[in-house]
Write a protein that holds these residues in place. Structure first.
Motif, PDB file in Angstrom:
ATOM      1  N   MET A 224      12.794 -34.053 -16.476  1.00  0.00           N
ATOM      2  CA  MET A 224      13.043 -32.697 -16.942  1.00  0.00           C
ATOM      3  C   MET A 224      13.193 -31.771 -15.735  1.00  0.00           C
ATOM      4  SD  MET A 224      10.469 -31.749 -20.054  1.00  0.00           S
ATOM      5  CE  MET A 224      10.615 -32.512 -21.667  1.00  0.00           C
ATOM      6  N   THR A 225      14.178 -30.894 -15.803  1.00  0.00           N
ATOM      7  CA  THR A 225      14.305 -29.819 -14.827  1.00  0.00           C
ATOM      8  C   THR A 225      13.902 -28.511 -15.494  1.00  0.00           C
ATOM      9  OG1 THR A 225      16.101 -30.888 -13.615  1.00  0.00           O
ATOM     10  CG2 THR A 225      15.913 -28.496 -13.403  1.00  0.00           C
ATOM     11  N   ASP A 226      12.980 -27.785 -14.878  1.00  0.00           N
ATOM     12  CA  ASP A 226      12.584 -26.470 -15.356  1.00  0.00           C
ATOM     13  C   ASP A 226      13.714 -25.502 -15.005  1.00  0.00           C
ATOM     14  OD1 ASP A 226      11.466 -23.937 -15.805  1.00  0.00           O
ATOM     15  OD2 ASP A 226       9.474 -24.546 -15.111  1.00  0.00           O
ATOM     16  N   LEU A 227      14.330 -24.882 -16.014  1.00  0.00           N
ATOM     17  CA  LEU A 227      15.453 -23.985 -15.766  1.00  0.00           C
ATOM     18  C   LEU A 227      15.007 -22.604 -15.299  1.00  0.00           C
ATOM     19  CD1 LEU A 227      17.897 -24.859 -18.683  1.00  0.00           C
ATOM     20  CD2 LEU A 227      17.469 -26.044 -16.515  1.00  0.00           C
ATOM     21  N   GLY A 228      13.690 -22.362 -15.293  1.00  0.00           N
ATOM     22  CA  GLY A 228      13.171 -21.099 -14.790  1.00  0.00           C
ATOM     23  C   GLY A 228      13.153 -20.004 -15.832  1.00  0.00           C
ATOM     24  N   SER A 229      12.946 -18.771 -15.386  1.00  0.00           N
ATOM     25  CA  SER A 229      12.865 -17.642 -16.305  1.00  0.00           C
ATOM     26  C   SER A 229      13.450 -16.409 -15.641  1.00  0.00           C
ATOM     27  CB  SER A 229      11.408 -17.377 -16.699  1.00  0.00           C
ATOM     28  OG  SER A 229      10.727 -16.678 -15.672  1.00  0.00           O
ATOM     29  N   LEU A 230      13.564 -15.345 -16.422  1.00  0.00           N
ATOM     30  CA  LEU A 230      14.012 -14.046 -15.908  1.00  0.00           C
ATOM     31  C   LEU A 230      12.820 -13.146 -15.622  1.00  0.00           C
ATOM     32  CD1 LEU A 230      17.099 -13.427 -18.242  1.00  0.00           C
ATOM     33  CD2 LEU A 230      17.056 -14.412 -15.934  1.00  0.00           C
ATOM     34  N   GLY A 231      11.637 -13.752 -15.486  1.00  0.00           N
ATOM     35  CA  GLY A 231      10.452 -13.012 -15.082  1.00  0.00           C
ATOM     36  C   GLY A 231       9.355 -12.921 -16.105  1.00  0.00           C
ATOM     37  N   GLY A 232       9.659 -13.258 -17.364  1.00  0.00           N
ATOM     38  CA  GLY A 232       8.661 -13.201 -18.424  1.00  0.00           C
ATOM     39  C   GLY A 232       7.974 -14.525 -18.636  1.00  0.00           C
ATOM     40  N   THR A 233       7.194 -14.622 -19.725  1.00  0.00           N
ATOM     41  CA  THR A 233       6.416 -15.833 -19.990  1.00  0.00           C
ATOM     42  C   THR A 233       7.012 -16.688 -21.098  1.00  0.00           C
ATOM     43  OG1 THR A 233       4.950 -14.839 -21.656  1.00  0.00           O
ATOM     44  CG2 THR A 233       4.329 -14.575 -19.337  1.00  0.00           C
ATOM     45  N   PHE A 234       8.226 -16.346 -21.571  1.00  0.00           N
ATOM     46  CA  PHE A 234       8.835 -17.150 -22.631  1.00  0.00           C
ATOM     47  C   PHE A 234      10.347 -17.170 -22.469  1.00  0.00           C
ATOM     48  CE2 PHE A 234      10.542 -18.466 -26.644  1.00  0.00           C
ATOM     49  CZ  PHE A 234       9.610 -19.368 -27.126  1.00  0.00           C
ATOM     50  N   GLY A 235      10.921 -18.362 -22.622  1.00  0.00           N
ATOM     51  CA  GLY A 235      12.363 -18.530 -22.629  1.00  0.00           C
ATOM     52  C   GLY A 235      12.729 -19.816 -23.331  1.00  0.00           C
ATOM     53  N   ALA A 236      13.937 -19.869 -23.901  1.00  0.00           N
ATOM     54  CA  ALA A 236      14.367 -21.062 -24.629  1.00  0.00           C
ATOM     55  C   ALA A 236      15.877 -21.179 -24.599  1.00  0.00           C
ATOM     56  CB  ALA A 236      13.878 -21.009 -26.082  1.00  0.00           C
ATOM     57  N   PRO A 237      16.394 -22.427 -24.632  1.00  0.00           N
ATOM     58  CA  PRO A 237      17.840 -22.632 -24.691  1.00  0.00           C
ATOM     59  C   PRO A 237      18.333 -22.568 -26.130  1.00  0.00           C
ATOM     60  CG  PRO A 237      16.783 -24.743 -24.607  1.00  0.00           C
ATOM     61  CD  PRO A 237      15.681 -23.710 -24.581  1.00  0.00           C
ATOM     62  N   PHE A 238      19.594 -22.145 -26.295  1.00  0.00           N
ATOM     63  CA  PHE A 238      20.197 -22.136 -27.621  1.00  0.00           C
ATOM     64  C   PHE A 238      21.360 -23.110 -27.741  1.00  0.00           C
ATOM     65  CE2 PHE A 238      18.520 -18.515 -30.176  1.00  0.00           C
ATOM     66  CZ  PHE A 238      17.485 -18.186 -29.330  1.00  0.00           C
ATOM     67  N   TRP A 239      22.053 -23.378 -26.630  1.00  0.00           N
ATOM     68  CA  TRP A 239      23.138 -24.359 -26.704  1.00  0.00           C
ATOM     69  C   TRP A 239      23.368 -24.975 -25.335  1.00  0.00           C
ATOM     70  CZ3 TRP A 239      24.311 -26.571 -30.928  1.00  0.00           C
ATOM     71  CH2 TRP A 239      25.416 -27.430 -30.999  1.00  0.00           C
ATOM     72  N   LEU A 240      23.899 -26.193 -25.359  1.00  0.00           N
ATOM     73  CA  LEU A 240      24.204 -26.987 -24.179  1.00  0.00           C
ATOM     74  C   LEU A 240      25.601 -27.562 -24.365  1.00  0.00           C
ATOM     75  CD1 LEU A 240      23.514 -28.852 -21.671  1.00  0.00           C
ATOM     76  CD2 LEU A 240      22.470 -30.418 -23.340  1.00  0.00           C
ATOM     77  N   ASN A 241      26.522 -27.269 -23.429  1.00  0.00           N
ATOM     78  CA  ASN A 241      27.868 -27.824 -23.586  1.00  0.00           C
ATOM     79  C   ASN A 241      28.005 -29.133 -22.822  1.00  0.00           C
ATOM     80  OD1 ASN A 241      28.337 -27.169 -20.871  1.00  0.00           O
ATOM     81  ND2 ASN A 241      29.691 -25.441 -21.326  1.00  0.00           N
ATOM     82  N   ASN A 242      29.193 -29.732 -22.876  1.00  0.00           N
ATOM     83  CA  ASN A 242      29.402 -31.038 -22.256  1.00  0.00           C
ATOM     84  C   ASN A 242      29.606 -30.960 -20.749  1.00  0.00           C
ATOM     85  OD1 ASN A 242      29.148 -32.906 -24.448  1.00  0.00           O
ATOM     86  ND2 ASN A 242      31.076 -32.135 -25.259  1.00  0.00           N
ATOM     87  N   ARG A 243      29.547 -29.756 -20.181  1.00  0.00           N
ATOM     88  CA  ARG A 243      29.580 -29.585 -18.732  1.00  0.00           C
ATOM     89  C   ARG A 243      28.163 -29.417 -18.170  1.00  0.00           C
ATOM     90  NH1 ARG A 243      33.801 -24.718 -18.050  1.00  0.00           N
ATOM     91  NH2 ARG A 243      32.943 -24.778 -15.926  1.00  0.00           N
ATOM     92  N   GLY A 244      27.152 -29.477 -19.038  1.00  0.00           N
ATOM     93  CA  GLY A 244      25.782 -29.306 -18.601  1.00  0.00           C
ATOM     94  C   GLY A 244      25.360 -27.864 -18.451  1.00  0.00           C
ATOM     95  N   GLN A 245      26.158 -26.916 -18.950  1.00  0.00           N
ATOM     96  CA  GLN A 245      25.800 -25.500 -18.917  1.00  0.00           C
ATOM     97  C   GLN A 245      24.921 -25.171 -20.128  1.00  0.00           C
ATOM     98  OE1 GLN A 245      29.975 -24.211 -18.838  1.00  0.00           O
ATOM     99  NE2 GLN A 245      29.576 -23.231 -16.862  1.00  0.00           N
ATOM    100  N   VAL A 246      23.885 -24.376 -19.896  1.00  0.00           N
ATOM    101  CA  VAL A 246      22.907 -24.033 -20.934  1.00  0.00           C
ATOM    102  C   VAL A 246      22.866 -22.520 -21.103  1.00  0.00           C
ATOM    103  CG1 VAL A 246      20.490 -24.228 -21.661  1.00  0.00           C
ATOM    104  CG2 VAL A 246      21.522 -26.029 -20.249  1.00  0.00           C
TER     105      VAL A 246
END
Length: 518
Positions: A281-303
Motif C-alpha cells: 500500500m502507498t499512503d497517498l497523503g492528505s491536504l492537511g486534515g485527519t480524513f481523506g478517501a478516494p472516489f475513483w481510480l482510472n486505468n492510468r493509476g490516477q486517483v
C-alpha cells in the motif's frame, strides 16, 4: 425481534420503454437540442415494492456492453429494516430483460453494486443468520457469475462487502478479521464525505465500509478464483478497498496508526493505492486534515477523491498522480469533491462558489458541478436549481449529474457534452407518463446512462437512458409515439405488469447514502 427467513415470491416489476413526443418545459428552454441525441427511457421497475436503485455514485453500474445492475424492493417486510424495511433483491438488466439475482442460501436481501465488461457482478447478500457479536444480520461479499452466486467469505471475522470487480475478474472490498478493534464503536467524526456513505461522520469505520457495525478489525481484500488476499493497512487497525482498475491496482482508505487524534477520538484516515507488483500500500497523503478517501481510480493509476484541510472544517477535491497529491481547489468557496476521473485524466465533481453564508457547511453551501481538465476547473453551471453535482464522465467527455436546491432532493438530471452548456436530460427523452429523471449517475463509453427517476406518486426507480443513434442497432422506442414493454425474468415466476401505486416514501437512507442531494 425474530429474524424473518427468506421465502420465494413472485417477482413483479415494471420495465417500460416510455416514448412520447419531445416537449420542453418553459423554464428549461434550450436552443441547442440539435447538438444532442434523443434517448429512449427504460424504467427498470421493482420486484413488487415501491423502489429500485443503482448503487451510485462511484460504482460502475452499467458496463460497456449495456448490462446494468442494482437492487429493488420486494413486497416482503424486513423486520430489521436494513435498507427501507422491505426485503431487497439484486437485479441485472440486459437486452430488455430484468432478472432477479437472488441471494446466498438462507439470505433475505441482496444488493448488487458493480458489473464488469464480462458481465460479472459483485455486491452483498445476507446469509440467513445473525452476527452474535452485533445482533444484526450477517452480510457477505457476493459474486454473481454464470448463473451462480458465490459467497466470497471473510478474513476470519463474520462479515464482508464486495464493491468492485475489474475486467480481470479481481474483486475488491472489505472483510472482518478475528482481531478485536479498539475503535470499533468510535464514530468517524472528521468524515464529511465517502464514496460508500453520505453522511459518514456519525458511523464507525466498519459501517462506512461494510454497511454494518462490527467488533473486530476491517481489512481491505482482493479476491480471485476463490482466494481472498488481506491487503493489510497503512499502520492502523482498519482499511477498506473501494475500487480497482484493469492493471490490478486497488484504491481505498485506511487508518494510518493506532493513535487517536485528540480532536476526533480516532486515528487519521488517508487514501491508499495498492500496487500488485510489490504487494504494498502507498499512503497517498492528505491536504492537511485527519480524513481523506478516494472516489475513483482510472486505468492510468490516477486517483481522485476528497481530503480534509487543516482543522477538519473543510475539504477539497484531490488528484493523485505518480506520487503527487494535488489540491484541485474549489470554485471560490469552502468545499468540494471529485467523484470520477476517466482514462483521459478528466475529473468531475462539485465545488462551492462564493459568496456563501458565513459558517455554511457541506450541502448547505452553494455548489456547482465542475469539469477539471488540463489543470483548469470549469464551472458547468446548473439549471433552475442553485446547486448541481457531476457524478460521471466517459472517455468521450460526456458528463452526467443532477441539480437540486442546496441540501434538498435532486430535481433534474443533466448532460454536459460538446463544450456545454448543461442540458436537462428530461428534454432529450422521448418521454411520458410523468416520470422525471432526476439524477444521472453513470455514463458508459457507449453513451448509455444509468440514473434515478421519480414517479408521480413519489416512488423512486432505477432508470436507463439509451441513445437513439447509429451505434445502437435496436432503435425500438426511439420513434415518436412508440411505447413498448420489455421482458422480465427472475428465479421466480415473472410477469410484466405495472407496479402498484404507493404513497411517497420521502427521504430515506439507501445503503448508508441519503436521497437528498447526495
Amino acid at each position: 425481534m425474530k429474524f424473518a427467513k427468506w421465502t420465494s415470491v413472485t417477482a413483479i416489476a415494471l420495465v417500460t420503454v416510455l416514448a412520447l413526443p419531445l416537449h420542453l418545459a418553459a423554464q428549461d428552454k434550450q436552443d441547442d437540442h440539435h447538438n444532442h441525441h434523443h434517448y429512449k427511457l427504460i424504467d427498470v421497475g421493482t420486484f413488487g415494492g415501491p423502489s429500485s436503485l443503482f448503487s451510485n455514485p462511484d460504482f460502475r453500474v452499467i458496463n460497456n456492453r449495456g448490462t446494468a445492475t442494482g437492487f429493488a424492493d420486494t413486497s416482503i417486510p424486513d423486520p430489521y429494516c436494513v435498507y427501507d424495511c422491505l426485503v431487497n433483491h439484486a437485479f441485472v438488466w440486459k437486452d430488455g430483460v430484468t432478472a432477479d439475482l437472488g441471494t446466498l442460501p438462507g439470505g433475505a436481501s441482496s444488493f448488487a453494486y458493480s458489473v464488469n465488461n464480462g458481465g460479472l457482478i459483485v455486491g452483498q447478500s445476507q446469509i440467513g443468520s445473525i452476527d452474535p457479536l452485533t445482533g444484526v444480520p450477517k452480510l457477505r461479499g457476493a459474486l454473481w457469475a454464470r448463473g451462480q452466486i458465490i459467497d466470497l467469505g471473510t478474513l476470519g471475522g463474520t462479515q464482508s462487502n464486495a464493491t468492485a470487480i475489474n475486467d480481470r475478474g479481481q474483486v475488491v472490498g472489505g472483510a472482518l478479521t478475528a482481531t478485536p478493534d479498539p475503535f470499533a464503536n468510535a464514530p468517524q467524526s472528521a468524515c464529511f464525505v465517502l464514496p460508500s456513505n453520505i453522511p459518514c461522520s456519525g458511523f464507525t469505520f466498519a459501517y462506512n465500509s461494510l454497511y454494518s457495525n462490527a467488533t473486530t478489525e476491517t481489512h481491505a481484500f482482493l479476491w480471485l478464483d476463490g482466494l481472498m488476499l488481506d491487503l493489510g493497512t497503512l499502520g492502523g487497525p482498519d482499511s477498506n478497498a473501494f475500487i480497482n482498475n484493469d492493471r490490478g491496482e486497488v484504491a481505498g482508505w485506511s487508518y494510518t496508526s493506532f493513535a487517536a487524534n485528540p480532536s476526533t477520538g480516532v486515528p487519521t484516515v488517508d487514501p491508499f493505492l495498492w500496487n500488485p507488483e510489490d504487494g504494498k500500500m502507498t499512503d497517498l497523503g492528505s491536504l492537511g486534515g485527519t480524513f481523506g478517501a478516494p472516489f475513483w481510480l482510472n486505468n492510468r493509476g490516477q486517483v481522485v477523491g476528497a481530503s480534509n484541510l487543516p482543522g477538519d472544517q473543510t475539504f477539497h477535491p484531490f488528484l493523485w498522480d505518480r506520487g503527487t497529491l494535488k489540491d484541485l481547489g474549489t470554485l471560490g468557496g469552502y468545499t468540494g469533491t471529485a467523484f470520477w476521473i476517466n482514462d483521459a485524466g478528466e475529473a468531475v465533481g462539485y465545488a462551492d462558489l462564493p459568496p456563501n453564508p458565513p459558517g455554511c457547511a457541506g450541502l448547505d453551501c452553494i455548489h456547482h458541478a465542475f469539469l477539471w481538465k488540463h489543470g483548469v476547473m470549469k464551472d458547468l453551471g446548473t439549471l433552475n436549481d442553485p446547486c448541481s453535482r457531476a457524478f460521471s464522465i466517459n472517455l468521450s467527455g460526456q458528463v452526467v449529474g443532477g441539480t437540486a436546491p442546496c441540501n434538498g432532493e435532486f430535481t433534474r438530471a443533466f448532460l454536459w457534452e460538446n463544450g456545454g452548456p448543461i442540458i436537462d436530460l428530461n428534454t432529450l427523452v422521448l418521454h411520458g407518463s410523468g416520470l422525471t429523471v432526476r439524477i444521472g449517475y453513470y455514463i458508459n463509453d457507449r453513451g448509455e446512462i444509468a440514473g434515478q427517476g421519480v414517479l408521480p406518486n413519489g416512488d423512486v426507480h432505477a432508470v436507463l437512458l439509451i441513445p437513439c443513434d447509429g451505434d445502437h442497432v435496436d432503435s425500438k422506442g426511439c420513434e415518436e409515439g412508440d411505447s413498448t414493454a420489455a421482458q422480465l425474468g427472475s428465479a421466480a415466476r415473472a410477469e410484466v405488469v405495472s407496479s402498484p401505486a404507493s404513497p411517497s416514501r420521502g427521504n430515506r437512507t439507501r445503503r448508508g447514502r441519503t436521497e437528498p442531494n447526495n
